[in-house]
Write an enzyme that holds these catalytic residues in place. Structure first.
Site, PDB file in Angstrom:
ATOM      1  CB  ALA A 110     -37.590 -25.051 -15.677  1.00 51.95           C
ATOM      2  CG  ASP A 121     -41.403 -23.154 -16.705  1.00 49.22           C
ATOM      3  OD1 ASP A 121     -41.820 -22.080 -16.248  1.00 49.22           O
ATOM      4  OD2 ASP A 121     -41.141 -24.145 -15.999  1.00 49.22           O
TER       5      ASP A 121
HETATM    6  O1  MRU Z   1     -45.318 -25.035 -12.064  1.00 51.61           O
HETATM    7  P1  MRU Z   1     -43.981 -24.613 -11.515  1.00 51.61           P
HETATM    8  O2  MRU Z   1     -44.031 -24.159 -10.109  1.00 51.61           O
HETATM    9  O3  MRU Z   1     -42.924 -25.685 -11.751  1.00 51.61           O
HETATM   10  O4  MRU Z   1     -43.591 -23.359 -12.410  1.00 51.61           O
HETATM   11  C1  MRU Z   1     -42.311 -22.798 -12.239  1.00 51.61           C
HETATM   12  C2  MRU Z   1     -42.065 -21.558 -13.020  1.00 51.61           C
HETATM   13  O5  MRU Z   1     -42.881 -21.121 -13.799  1.00 51.61           O
HETATM   14  C3  MRU Z   1     -40.718 -20.926 -12.835  1.00 51.61           C
HETATM   15  O6  MRU Z   1     -40.778 -19.555 -13.053  1.00 51.61           O
HETATM   16  C4  MRU Z   1     -39.705 -21.531 -13.841  1.00 51.61           C
HETATM   17  O7  MRU Z   1     -39.745 -22.938 -13.812  1.00 51.61           O
HETATM   18  C5  MRU Z   1     -38.313 -21.085 -13.548  1.00 51.61           C
HETATM   19  S1  MRU Z   1     -37.679 -21.716 -11.999  1.00 51.61           S
HETATM   20  C6  MRU Z   1     -36.064 -21.131 -11.890  1.00 51.61           C
END
Ligand code: MRU
Length: 349
Positions: A50, A236
């Site tokens: 995110a 997110d």
């Molecule tokens: O689909 P992604 O790999 O973008 O999902 C990311 C996550 O779920 C992370 O845990 C979240 O974005 C936090 S990253 C600091």
């Protein structure tokens, strides 16, 4: 900061990303030159996590601002359309919206093309620098919850490559390493796209942090057999009451933490909060291509034509969360009151 791999670089107005889809086989950097390429990079998870998506989106807007020139109202209109295109890439994480909400007024209020360009660039670079500091603070606060020798389980990758540096859920492990405190990480592989296996183990191993990989269906057994002390995950989108959207599989980890009576922590900056939503019910969950489930890195693992459900995220109710770790400190027993007490932000609506 130099100890961290930079997944996003903006130097001399050149925007470069580490292509996270190629890890761990290849550390490949890609120069981003246009909007279509940037949109594809976000949708395909070349840039992911995110905070990283939000910073990248900011730099793409800056790059677009320097790419063309037009009469002021036409220029503004085109940039705002670019902003809307970026916002539409992935629906669940809120950080990109929170960054664009800071950048769009610079476009709307700008009095010249040059002023808009300069202000967009200055603000985005500041947000990038600030993200590293924010993540470090999260790590410092999170580390207070752990003791030397603890074994901690995580999912997906909420690490340095998902932020400007340090990460969120992985930040305490970097701070522990700096301070000579021994912590062991158990990383769940995170099907379908294997962010735990491909990315978390890669960045922790590279940093000399003790990490053990397990598959997602080994979690309950591992909690029991390896006496896991806590679970920590990223986020997110966190709603006003503390309900948290994170990578698919997070909700079942929270249920297991409750069953094993161990703490379940969410680590996230304030830019992951969405005070416009009362609860997690209202969070839009991204659904992705069925092929991500029927194949692993291009090799079929299921019969052609099988029905697939492929949500990329799930929502963990706040009642299962022991604490949300932010840059300002830890919100224990998160709910609307405790969140408002720490953040000082007035909930909207
Ligand atoms: O689909 P992604 O790999 O973008 O999902 C990311 C996550 O779920 C992370 O845990 C979240 O974005 C936090 S990253 C600091």
């Amino acid at each position: 900061m130099s100890a961290f791999v930079q997944s996003i670089r903006y130097e001399d107005r050149v925007l470069t990303i580490l292509d996270q889809t190629r890890l761990p086989q290849e550390e490949h950097y890609e120069v981003i030159t246009d909007l279509a390429q940037a949109v594809e990079a976000i949708k395909q998870l070349r840039v992911r996590g995110a905070p990283a998506i939000s910073l990248f989106g900011g730099f793409v807007l800056v790059q677009e601002a320097y790419r063309f020139e037009a009469e002021l109202s036409i220029y503004k209109q085109a940039l705002l359309e670019t902003s809307a295109t970026l916002l539409a890439t992935r629906p669940t994480a809120v950080n990109l919206r929170n960054v664009l909400d800071q950048l769009n007024p610079i476009i709307q209020d700008g009095t010249s093309v040059e002023e808009i360009r300069e202000r967009l660039e200055k603000r985005t670079v500041a947000l990038y620098d600030q993200d590293a500091q924010t993540s470090r603070q999260i790590g410092i606060h999170a580390l207070e919850l752990f003791q030397s020798g603890d074994r901690i389980l995580t999912i997906c990758n909420a690490g340095s490559i998902a932020t400007a540096a340090y990460g969120t859920a992985l930040a305490p492990f970097y701070i522990a390493k700096e301070r000579g405190i021994e912590l062991s990480v158990f990383a769940s592989e995170t099907r379908p796209l294997l962010q735990g296996a491909r990315l978390t183990t890669w960045e922790l191993q590279r940093a000399g942090i003790d990490v053990t990989l397990i598959t997602d269906n080994m979690v309950a057994h591992t909690l029991k057999e390896k006496q896991i002390d806590a679970i920590i995950v990223g986020a997110d989108r966190i709603t006003r009451n503390g309900d948290t959207a994170n990578k698919i599989g997070t909700f079942q980890l929270a249920l297991l933490a409750q069953a094993f009576d161990i703490p379940f922590y969410v680590a996230a900056p304030l830019s992951t909060f969405d005070f416009s939503l009362v609860s997690g019910e209202a969070i839009e969950i991204e659904e992705r291509d069925p092929q991500e489930v029927t194949a692993i890195q291009g090799v079929a693992t299921a019969p052609a034509g099988v029905a697939v459900f492929n949500p990329a995220f799930d929502v963990t109710p706040h009642t299962l969360i022991t604490g949300i770790i932010t840059e300002l400190g830890v919100i224990t027993q998160p709910n609307e009151e405790t969140i408002e007490q720490l953040t000082g932000l007035q909930p909207l609506g």
